[in-house]
Design a protein around this motif. Structure first.
Motif, mmCIF file in Angstrom:
data_model
loop_
_atom_site.group_PDB
_atom_site.id
_atom_site.type_symbol
_atom_site.label_atom_id
_atom_site.label_comp_id
_atom_site.label_asym_id
_atom_site.label_seq_id
_atom_site.Cartn_x
_atom_site.Cartn_y
_atom_site.Cartn_z
ATOM 1 N N SER A 105 0.815 -1.294 -0.040
ATOM 2 C CA SER A 105 0.075 -0.166 -0.062
ATOM 3 C C SER A 105 0.984 1.305 -0.083
ATOM 4 C CB SER A 105 -0.953 0.081 1.438
ATOM 5 O OG SER A 105 -1.573 1.136 1.395
ATOM 6 N N LEU A 106 0.421 2.138 -0.841
ATOM 7 C CA LEU A 106 1.105 3.431 -0.781
ATOM 8 C C LEU A 106 0.693 4.500 0.481
ATOM 9 C CD1 LEU A 106 0.475 4.662 -4.410
ATOM 10 C CD2 LEU A 106 2.785 3.938 -3.484
ATOM 11 N N LEU A 107 -0.311 3.795 1.301
ATOM 12 C CA LEU A 107 -0.846 4.703 2.171
ATOM 13 C C LEU A 107 -0.236 4.092 3.836
ATOM 14 C CD1 LEU A 107 -4.337 5.601 0.934
ATOM 15 C CD2 LEU A 107 -2.408 6.944 0.978
ATOM 16 N N ALA A 108 -0.643 2.922 3.946
ATOM 17 C CA ALA A 108 -0.131 2.154 5.016
ATOM 18 C C ALA A 108 1.112 1.599 5.158
ATOM 19 C CB ALA A 108 -1.349 1.103 5.320
ATOM 20 N N ALA A 109 1.714 1.700 6.339
ATOM 21 C CA ALA A 109 3.032 0.962 6.741
ATOM 22 C C ALA A 109 2.776 -0.429 6.644
ATOM 23 C CB ALA A 109 3.365 1.585 7.979
ATOM 24 N N PRO A 110 3.841 -1.282 6.148
ATOM 25 C CA PRO A 110 3.926 -2.820 6.220
ATOM 26 C C PRO A 110 3.151 -3.275 7.591
ATOM 27 C CG PRO A 110 5.955 -2.092 5.644
ATOM 28 C CD PRO A 110 5.415 -0.670 5.957
ATOM 29 N N GLY A 111 2.212 -4.123 7.373
ATOM 30 C CA GLY A 111 1.593 -4.876 8.396
ATOM 31 C C GLY A 111 0.315 -3.853 8.814
ATOM 32 N N GLN A 112 0.130 -2.693 8.236
ATOM 33 C CA GLN A 112 -1.047 -2.143 8.905
ATOM 34 C C GLN A 112 -1.906 -2.188 7.857
ATOM 35 O OE1 GLN A 112 0.262 1.881 9.355
ATOM 36 N NE2 GLN A 112 0.483 1.655 11.693
ATOM 37 N N ARG A 113 -3.168 -2.137 7.982
ATOM 38 C CA ARG A 113 -4.322 -2.089 7.195
ATOM 39 C C ARG A 113 -5.416 -0.863 7.177
ATOM 40 N NH1 ARG A 113 -1.744 -5.308 5.482
ATOM 41 N NH2 ARG A 113 -1.919 -7.555 5.092
ATOM 42 N N ALA A 114 -4.849 0.184 7.884
ATOM 43 C CA ALA A 114 -5.736 1.403 7.999
ATOM 44 C C ALA A 114 -4.788 2.519 8.281
ATOM 45 C CB ALA A 114 -6.864 1.238 8.980
ATOM 46 N N VAL A 115 -5.170 3.615 7.649
ATOM 47 C CA VAL A 115 -4.629 4.919 7.906
ATOM 48 C C VAL A 115 -5.702 5.903 8.523
ATOM 49 C CG1 VAL A 115 -3.308 6.827 6.964
ATOM 50 C CG2 VAL A 115 -2.774 4.678 6.267
ATOM 51 N N ASN A 116 -5.439 6.482 9.833
ATOM 52 C CA ASN A 116 -6.131 7.373 10.682
ATOM 53 C C ASN A 116 -5.898 8.821 10.210
ATOM 54 O OD1 ASN A 116 -7.838 5.474 11.545
ATOM 55 N ND2 ASN A 116 -6.600 4.963 13.096
ATOM 56 N N LEU A 117 -6.694 9.681 9.548
ATOM 57 C CA LEU A 117 -6.421 11.168 9.437
ATOM 58 C C LEU A 117 -7.676 11.951 10.416
ATOM 59 C CD1 LEU A 117 -6.140 11.002 5.524
ATOM 60 C CD2 LEU A 117 -4.290 11.053 7.294
ATOM 61 N N GLU A 118 -6.999 12.228 11.429
ATOM 62 C CA GLU A 118 -7.995 12.513 12.661
ATOM 63 C C GLU A 118 -8.091 14.272 12.645
ATOM 64 O OE1 GLU A 118 -6.939 10.779 16.484
ATOM 65 O OE2 GLU A 118 -7.921 8.813 15.351
ATOM 66 N N GLU A 119 -9.279 14.523 13.254
ATOM 67 C CA GLU A 119 -9.384 16.025 13.174
ATOM 68 C C GLU A 119 -8.805 16.880 12.160
ATOM 69 O OE1 GLU A 119 -7.910 17.218 17.176
ATOM 70 O OE2 GLU A 119 -9.397 16.080 18.034
ATOM 71 N N MET A 120 -9.392 16.673 10.872
ATOM 72 C CA MET A 120 -8.976 17.403 9.776
ATOM 73 C C MET A 120 -10.089 18.534 9.570
ATOM 74 S SD MET A 120 -7.783 14.501 7.094
ATOM 75 C CE MET A 120 -7.375 15.685 5.732
ATOM 76 N N ARG A 121 -9.598 19.811 9.865
ATOM 77 C CA ARG A 121 -10.641 21.063 9.874
ATOM 78 C C ARG A 121 -10.910 21.430 8.529
ATOM 79 N NH1 ARG A 121 -12.976 23.636 13.846
ATOM 80 N NH2 ARG A 121 -11.618 22.888 15.117
ATOM 81 N N VAL A 122 -12.221 21.635 7.945
ATOM 82 C CA VAL A 122 -12.543 21.879 6.716
ATOM 83 C C VAL A 122 -12.051 23.434 6.584
ATOM 84 C CG1 VAL A 122 -14.433 22.359 5.049
ATOM 85 C CG2 VAL A 122 -14.281 20.367 6.537
ATOM 86 N N ALA A 123 -11.252 23.973 5.559
ATOM 87 C CA ALA A 123 -10.627 25.160 5.335
ATOM 88 C C ALA A 123 -11.804 25.994 4.968
ATOM 89 C CB ALA A 123 -9.685 25.092 4.359
ATOM 90 N N ALA A 124 -11.416 27.397 5.343
ATOM 91 C CA ALA A 124 -12.484 28.375 4.830
ATOM 92 C C ALA A 124 -13.000 28.306 3.247
ATOM 93 C CB ALA A 124 -11.685 29.860 5.170
ATOM 94 N N ASN A 125 -12.120 27.749 2.452
ATOM 95 C CA ASN A 125 -12.672 27.689 1.129
ATOM 96 C C ASN A 125 -13.405 26.305 0.929
ATOM 97 O OD1 ASN A 125 -10.369 25.907 1.410
ATOM 98 N ND2 ASN A 125 -9.222 26.491 -0.245
ATOM 99 N N GLY A 126 -13.625 25.580 1.963
ATOM 100 C CA GLY A 126 -14.482 24.441 1.815
ATOM 101 C C GLY A 126 -13.640 22.905 1.579
ATOM 102 N N THR A 127 -12.393 23.018 1.742
ATOM 103 C CA THR A 127 -11.471 21.859 0.977
ATOM 104 C C THR A 127 -10.829 21.324 2.386
ATOM 105 O OG1 THR A 127 -9.504 23.058 0.567
ATOM 106 C CG2 THR A 127 -11.188 23.058 -1.131
ATOM 107 N N ILE A 128 -10.344 20.074 2.211
ATOM 108 C CA ILE A 128 -9.526 19.372 3.003
ATOM 109 C C ILE A 128 -8.282 18.877 2.261
ATOM 110 C CG2 ILE A 128 -11.249 18.675 4.728
ATOM 111 C CD1 ILE A 128 -11.037 15.904 3.428
ATOM 112 N N PHE A 129 -7.106 18.759 2.860
ATOM 113 C CA PHE A 129 -5.836 18.079 1.878
ATOM 114 C C PHE A 129 -5.995 16.598 2.359
ATOM 115 C CE2 PHE A 129 -1.546 16.726 2.023
ATOM 116 C CZ PHE A 129 -1.142 16.967 0.782
ATOM 117 N N MET A 130 -5.843 15.738 1.314
ATOM 118 C CA MET A 130 -5.698 14.475 1.173
ATOM 119 C C MET A 130 -4.486 13.834 0.665
ATOM 120 S SD MET A 130 -8.365 12.583 2.647
ATOM 121 C CE MET A 130 -8.460 10.870 1.688
ATOM 122 N N PRO A 131 -3.772 12.913 1.018
ATOM 123 C CA PRO A 131 -2.365 12.427 0.488
ATOM 124 C C PRO A 131 -2.829 11.734 -0.683
ATOM 125 C CG PRO A 131 -2.564 11.739 2.987
ATOM 126 C CD PRO A 131 -3.965 12.294 2.607
#
Length: 368
Positions: free
Chosen positions: A98-124
């Motif tokens: 996976s490009l996102l998870a480390a070896p042995g992991q099955r999930a990536v948590n992106l917690e407390e992502m605040r929506v910006a004033a322009n209505g967007t969030i940043f995703m890897p």
């Protein structure tokens, strides 16, 4: 011992003078309204009659803020993401490389992502993605679609925590004031008050104030209960204030109660006021001389026929006629009004006759 006729006459004259100077709880109507028709009078007098009430209805309300209210409008039954909201995103990926998870992991948590004033969030690997204006389900589907182009095996899970633009404040006379997240776009004023534990029973005629975008709106809780179409839906950032009705009127003179009285309901008529003050003294008051004193601002003075002639106004009520009683029932008391029950001239005459009777009784007793 004998009393001469001259002695009795002098004594009677003294009684008359004493009766004329007896203290009273209020003035007689003619004393208070004297000079109303003079050219230089500093007050205006208006008898409250059926013919006068339509004219009075065009005059401005004094003593209380003139607040409008917003009628109810339909809204979506789901949450909508707004700038300032916080989302928590979990990306699941079962791929060993996976490009996102480390070896042995099955999930990536992106917690407390605040929506910006322009209505967007940043995703890897995706960059800024607009999710404002979408439901959480639609936002999840958009992120899933954009991520699949890079990581086909990834699955997106999204949870939303409302921010300041998706929550409302409840302040004042409720059992549990605080900040409440909006569960959906149909969240109304009464729903919020209910969630806050309801209005405190100690408040008299509770008033609702809604602060929205710097504008203040107002009505009463009783009106919201009786007119459901006024239970407006809330907008994120709204502040709802519950407070006691601050309006009052005064009663003086030959009234049952001389005091300051809070408004127990939205509309208080002159007859309501008479009931609130315990009526008038049957032995002292003049039912033809109930006066209501009110002061208007200079800006309210009559232009054409839409205001009083003077800032100081005396309304006169005659409760001995059917027109006077019906008109009193339709005359609205305003905050700061003074309800004055004048003294009856008859009571002074009765006092004189009583003194005469006592005097002659005393003369007879002494003579005998």
């Amino acid at each position: 011992m004998k009393l001469t006729l001259r002695t009795v006459g002098v004594f009677t004259l003294c009684l008359l003078l004493t009766a004329c100077s007896l203290p009273r709880g209020a003035g007689i109507e003619q004393e208070i309204t004297a000079g109303a028709n003079d050219a230089d009078a500093d007050f205006a007098m208006y008898p409250v009659t059926r013919d006068f009430l339509p004219t009075l209805a065009e005059w401005p309300v004094v003593g209380e803020p003139e607040l409008n209210w917003i009628t109810a409008s339909a809204g979506a039954r789901t949450q909508i993401i707004n700038p300032g909201d916080v989302v928590a995103i979990t990306i699941w990926d079962s791929n060993d490389n996976s490009l996102l998870a480390a070896p042995g992991q099955r999930a990536v948590n992106l917690e407390e992502m605040r929506v910006a004033a322009n209505g967007t969030i940043f995703m890897p690997y995706i960059g800024d993605t607009r999710i404002s204006g979408l439901t959480p389900q639609a936002a999840r589907a958009r992120l899933q679609s954009e991520l699949e182009a890079i990581v086909p095996s990834a699955q997106v899970q999204l949870a939303m925590a409302a921010g300041m633009h998706s929550s409302v404040d409840l302040v004042g006379g409720v059992n549990a004031p605080g900040t409440y997240p909006m569960p959906d776009q149909s969240y109304s004023v009464l729903s919020l008050i209910s969630q806050g534990g309801g209005v405190s029973g100690a408040l008299r005629n509770p008033q609702i104030r809604l602060m929205r975008h710097g504008q203040l709106y107002g009505t009463s809780i009783a009106r919201l209960y009786s007119e459901p179409h006024l239970d407006t839906r809330l907008v994120g950032g709204d502040r709802v204030i519950v407070e006691e009705d601050r309006r009052y009127f005064l009663s003086l003179g030959a009234a049952g109660i001389q005091d300051q009285h809070a408004f127990p309901q939205d509309v208080v008529t002159a007859l309501d006021a008479m009931s609130i003050i315990g009526g008038v003294s049957s032995s002292r008051a003049d039912p033809e001389g109930i006066l209501i004193l009110r002061e208007y601002p200079a800006s309210a003075l009559r232009t054409g026929q839409r205001g009083p002639r003077q800032e100081r106004v005396v309304f006169t009520l005659d409760l001995t006629t059917s027109d006077g009683l019906f008109s009193a029932r339709n005359f609205r008391i305003q905050s700061g009004d003074l309800v004055l029950a004048t003294e009856s001239p008859v009571s002074s005459v009765q006092t004189v006759f009583s003194l005469f009777g006592s005097a002659f009784g005393l003369v007879n007793a002494v003579t005998n």
